[in-house]
Design a protein around this motif. Sequence first.
Motif, short mmCIF file in Angstrom:
data_model
loop_
_atom_site.label_atom_id
_atom_site.label_comp_id
_atom_site.label_asym_id
_atom_site.label_seq_id
_atom_site.Cartn_x
_atom_site.Cartn_y
_atom_site.Cartn_z
N SER A 1 47.58 9.83 57.38
CA SER A 1 46.62 9.18 56.38
C SER A 1 46.69 7.69 56.15
CB SER A 1 46.79 9.86 55.09
OG SER A 1 46.88 11.37 55.35
N LEU B 1 41.43 11.75 61.68
CA LEU B 1 41.62 12.41 60.43
C LEU B 1 41.57 14.10 60.83
CD1 LEU B 1 41.27 12.08 57.38
CD2 LEU B 1 38.92 12.43 57.87
N SER C 1 41.81 5.25 64.52
CA SER C 1 40.35 5.22 64.26
C SER C 1 40.47 6.32 63.24
CB SER C 1 39.53 5.45 65.57
OG SER C 1 39.88 6.60 66.15
N ARG C 2 39.10 6.80 62.50
CA ARG C 2 38.94 7.70 61.69
C ARG C 2 38.99 9.32 62.16
NH1 ARG C 2 35.13 9.14 58.52
NH2 ARG C 2 36.04 9.57 56.42
N ILE D 1 45.44 5.71 59.24
CA ILE D 1 43.76 6.07 59.15
C ILE D 1 43.70 4.52 58.19
CG2 ILE D 1 41.50 7.01 58.61
CD1 ILE D 1 43.40 9.63 59.47
N LYS E 1 43.56 1.32 59.09
CA LYS E 1 42.78 1.20 60.38
C LYS E 1 43.88 1.03 61.59
CE LYS E 1 38.72 -0.35 58.17
NZ LYS E 1 39.00 0.54 56.99
#
Lengths: 710, 753
Positions: free
Chosen positions: B460, B473, B469-470, B463, B466
């Motif tokens: 988490s 998730l 990348s997302r 993310i 940064k």
Amino acid sequence: MLIIKEIDQADRLLLRNICWLTWLAIAESLQLTILVIVVSQFILIKTPTFIQHLFPANLNDVRPERGILFYQIFVAVALLIAAVLIGIRYQRLRIDQISPSLKSFVLVVTSGLVSQLFAAFKWITSPALAWPKILFYFALVATIGCQIFLPELKAALSKAVQLWKASSFVQKQVIKLGMEIVFLLGLGFALFGLDMNKVLARDFAVDQFYHFDGFIMSSTWAWLQGCVPNVDVISQYSLLLPVIIGSIAKWMGGLSYLHVDEILMAMTGIYLLLAYTFMRSWLKNRLIAVFGILLFVKWNFFHWGVTPIIWMLPGVIPVRYIFDVAVLWLIFKDLKTPALLYRGSAALLCGLAMAYMVDTGLYLTAAFGAYVGLNIFLYWSSKDRLRRLIEAAVLLILAIGIWWIVWYSLVGPWIFIKTFWSNVTEHIALFLNGWGALPIYDGLKERNFFAFVMGLVIPIVYVATAMVTASMVFLKKAHQKWLLTTVMALYGLLIYHYFIIRSAVSSYYVVCLPFVFILCFWINEFIPTLKGKLRLRIQVALVGWAVVALFSNQLFVYYPNIFNLAGYDWKPEIQFYRQEFQFQKDAALIQKFSKPGEAAPLISSFETQILIDANRKPFFYYFPLITSRFMSAQLIGGTYVHTRARMIKTLNQLETAKPAYVFVEKRLFNHTLPERFYQYFQTVSLLMDYLHNQYTSYEEGQYLVALKRR
Amino acid sequence: MTFTINFCLLSWIVLATAMELLMVVVVIGQQLFPPASHLTSQIFPEFIDTLKPENETFYYRFFILSAFAMQLGALAILHRRLEEKSLTPSLKFRATAEALWLFFLVSVAFKIIVYQPRYQLALHGFVFLLIGCFLHKIFFHRCQIVLREARNFIEREANASALRTLLTVGSFLWIAAIIIIVNPQAVVARFFIGEQFHHNDSFIMGPVWVVASGLIPNWDVISQYGFGFPYIIERLVQWRGGVSYESVLSVMVTMTMLYYIGWFWLLRRWLNSIALALAVLTLGIKWQMFHPGVYPFVFTYGSTTPVRFIMDIFFFACLYRHLVTGKQYWFWVIGIIAGIQAWYLTSEGVYLTLAWWFYAGWLFIESVLANGWFQLKPWRYLVLAFMMPFVSAFILFFVSAKQAVFQPMFWANMQEFSRYFFSGFGVMPMTTNLTDREFGAALMGFLFPMVYVATIIVASILIYQKIVSRVALMAVILAVYGLGFYYYYVTRSTLTSYLVGSLPFAWIIGFWLKCLGQQWSKQWRRRIYLILLTGACYALLTTHLFIAYPNILNWSHNPCTDPLVAMPLKNGQPYFNHLFRDTPQGFKFNINVLGQANDGLQSEKDFSSDEALIEFYHQASDFHEDVALIQKYSSPGQRVPLVSSFEIRILMDAHRRPYFYYFPLIISRPMTMRSLAKTSIYTIDQLKKTTDTLEQDRPPYVFMEKIFMVRPLPDYFYQEYTSFLLLTDYILKHYEPMEGAQYLVVLKRKENV
């Protein structure tokens, strides 16, 4: 797709910080979950109503528990703490390293958790033990306490460190020496501060002195009664040991199991002290020596092969190879300052070792021979090569000469007679032909993977060590003192034959001292390559690990020393021993039908003790003849007459000497046990058949019957 | 330093070669000079067990002397060159090769011993490796050239595209080859004789037949694990020609294969590495399908296969699409899939719903952090997201169960077994592995949730910062899903049962390896991933359960019966009929239903091939006389009260619906056994429900196994077979025998009782 950017310095700092904080969150959550589990133990689980409607056959499948609740608490609390911790420090995660005080806090929590989990592990796997519960609660309270009072604790610690730094060199040495003495005394108390009643009771209850009699007791009694070892009566393991033990026991007031146990313990104590001082002097490192001796004690005294107590199996205690440390020390001295005195003394001790116990003596002599040989090769190009060769031959003759002189003094001219030598080698020949052997993968079949791997790793370490150290010395890349390690490895390989032939689970620990020495040697070589503070920390960690490993060992916990960590009630066992191990009536029977100094033909369990009580000489060459079983039990243990040749020898003794009276256990002679016993134990049946043919029942004692020749 | 490195490498090569040489000597020695002792005739029989002649002392000395001699020889040749840097690369290469050979040899030697008494295959492998090892030494330089060229070929950029395609196609084929069963009939025959269809009857066959015969699960007849999956399976089975054990097995196998292919596709895209994706997938397959808890064959326990949680691939595929494209409809589809899984199989539906809520919550927080707390849209989305799984599940329930969904009884039935489970019925504490001294399993069991929690926290932050990348998730959501799945182990902590739900864990390992791999150079990354792939394949291929798995890669044409591969029980006893082999004599009658004085229990050695096993299965499961009896006394579409082993099979053959709510009612045992059977009725309430139905409906005929009519019985039978005897006592009181067939008898209701 997953894209991961190039990590820079700030990212690395962030990652480090996240790891610390995440671990703290998980550790604190675990801590809280443990606390909840502890508290919930005091709150009964409500019996589910449906149980009342369950059929009895299914009741065993119901185990109400709170596992799900604990699991949910762990997950929720970990995430919550992590959110809070990271939320607080979010802006600084890339900038500042987390403070040293937080790191200390994490370390305190982790150490506390490790202690709690370790205690819980022991508690779950050995529920009968008392100490894991105590340790668990102590660790729990201590961890919580330390977290609360961490600043005060750190202040106290730094004060202690300052005090230490401020003390003079002499003060420091005195403190170190004091700690060393305390350690040695503590270890001494732990190993030898025993209640001997418990030791004897356990030996009797579990083994009925089977190993004790076979190893030392019977042969010592025979020697004290004037029998010639391996001529009149077998002395399977050693010629010299019964003489040493017998002489000391006589001086102590007479031969008894108690006295022999005490002598063996004293010898072992001296051996351990010698091993410790040797390691200290050789490695010049107190902590590694402490670690080494603790490791040796843990492995040698408390491995599964010596369950339940090592003193029950005198054949596996260091008394078996008591001369090795002394010889290694002499080699060490010789490597430091070469002198014929050291080499000569070593050869002398090797000779004594061979006279003492043939197998271990030969291994030791071979290792010493390897040392002498390596020395010759090392200086092969020097001018005094011939002198060295002659000296080596003289040393070998000296060792063998001492061996023969000692044996001659014990058996006299018998030493030149073939019968004596065939008697001496009888058991070795059996052993080499597969008697009592076990395949090396035996442990693996029973899925004892760790034991199996250790069993293979040890000789590989020996071979690698010998190869590396010897090569390094010969290539002049290491000091000549490394040859001592080569000799140790070679000695280890030789003495390891014990395990190769009889590969019972963990029996390699019986002969593990060279391995411990080598392990300590490599650790000692490795430690100087570390950074300053880390050196001390690793050594302390090693000692700490060894202490915990020893004190948490299941066998140590049940060891009948002053700590009584298991909280075990020994009274019933001692009472049983005292009741069962009484043979006065039978001893009186033997005295009635035999004269002092006369050999009494006795075929019975506990024949050694009965003959000691009756003060009579053993009659049979194979003494003990019978594998003891409790006199009141409806059992037979069999005999020591393993081969047909042994049976012929035994029956011939009876037939030649034709003793007027033979004393035999009633349960053997009267055929009162179920038939299957007599069918299974053919050797017993053969002996009894002979007695039934030649003798008739004459008078009965408590357990024995006196038979008169027809 | 150069000297030390070269010296260490050389010593290692010598030591490894000595060990390999020892292995050759042991193999030859055991063949040519088997250990013998002249004492055998000298020793009395009572001591014969103590005599175990062996050659180990010779081997031991040979090893020591050969190692020393080789070291001496190597130093004599090379001692002047040990300071040369140019020597290091060739020594390194040789040392690595020796390490690899030794690893393989030791690992196979280990298998030979632990696979006892089924070690023959491992022995062949060992000899093969040993020959390979020494051939490699002889042709070392040629091998070196070949390997170097192979490496260059793989690492050449021009070949990359073709190799990627090849690896992708190969991966699909590999997955199919692992999972597809060559001879489903033989497998079903083994289900029949191995455990009498016990697990699959209650998990899947009963509910599928219920649906196929037009009844509603958990309303008319129980479906213990969930509601929707029998509908799906039944539909798929119908496409394959109708409900049968073989067709259901084939559907389960196909679903599993497609599931893993789906995950490979997804992992490949997510992790952007074919080798890494295939490595973690192979690891996942090894853990999930070939762990000791599913002995002897994973499909014996259909409930432990991906059939149980098949929707998660769709869930995560849509999640991935949403993360990549950001398109709204993918978001809602995820919620719908969570609901479908809840309809399909309750427990895993709950876990997917939790994962969905977590994701929706994450997006909500992101939104309010960006736009403030007082925007209506995020709140509206949150509420909708909360509702979505309920709504989609309810629609499916309504479509399939119709009006029953409005009845409280339906929902009570749905919860019946989970209520028992949460009250402690069938539960095992998490300390079980520790008390059983299975420390490895216990440690792994405790490690799983820690890794999940750590992944949620660390990933988490990565993310948010940064760094990743997302799309990362997905790892967080996988961890949440994994935490849910872990309930399976928390409640029922038997041996390796944590591996049933281990796939999220394997995928998360893939994620972390990917993160770690980014720190390495491209060349090294590729190499390490390929090594990991090889390691995973090796681990899979040498697992005994995999060797016994009846796929195309099996070494035997008769994997179900051939001792070369088929596994016996841990204690060496036969697997066939193992549930009933030890039935105490006190619970057996003198003769069985066929008048024979034995139980007719077969074991593996009674079958020369899988075909013989199938032949036996056809004979033993031929209930045509009993089927005809049922058909004679009941009409098509009628619910038939049948109290018998293999009731599902008999009812399927007779084309009749089941009558009892608890179905299968009897835990099947071989029909030829001289004993009674147990029921799946555990409580007094369940028994009452069953007898009340009989009392209310008063069916004119009840069909029952003949042997169940034996009366009177000693009291201790009532302790062991309580529910069975109470039920059959009721039947015998109210019904009287009318006509018999091979195993069954039809009983007619008595007048005025």
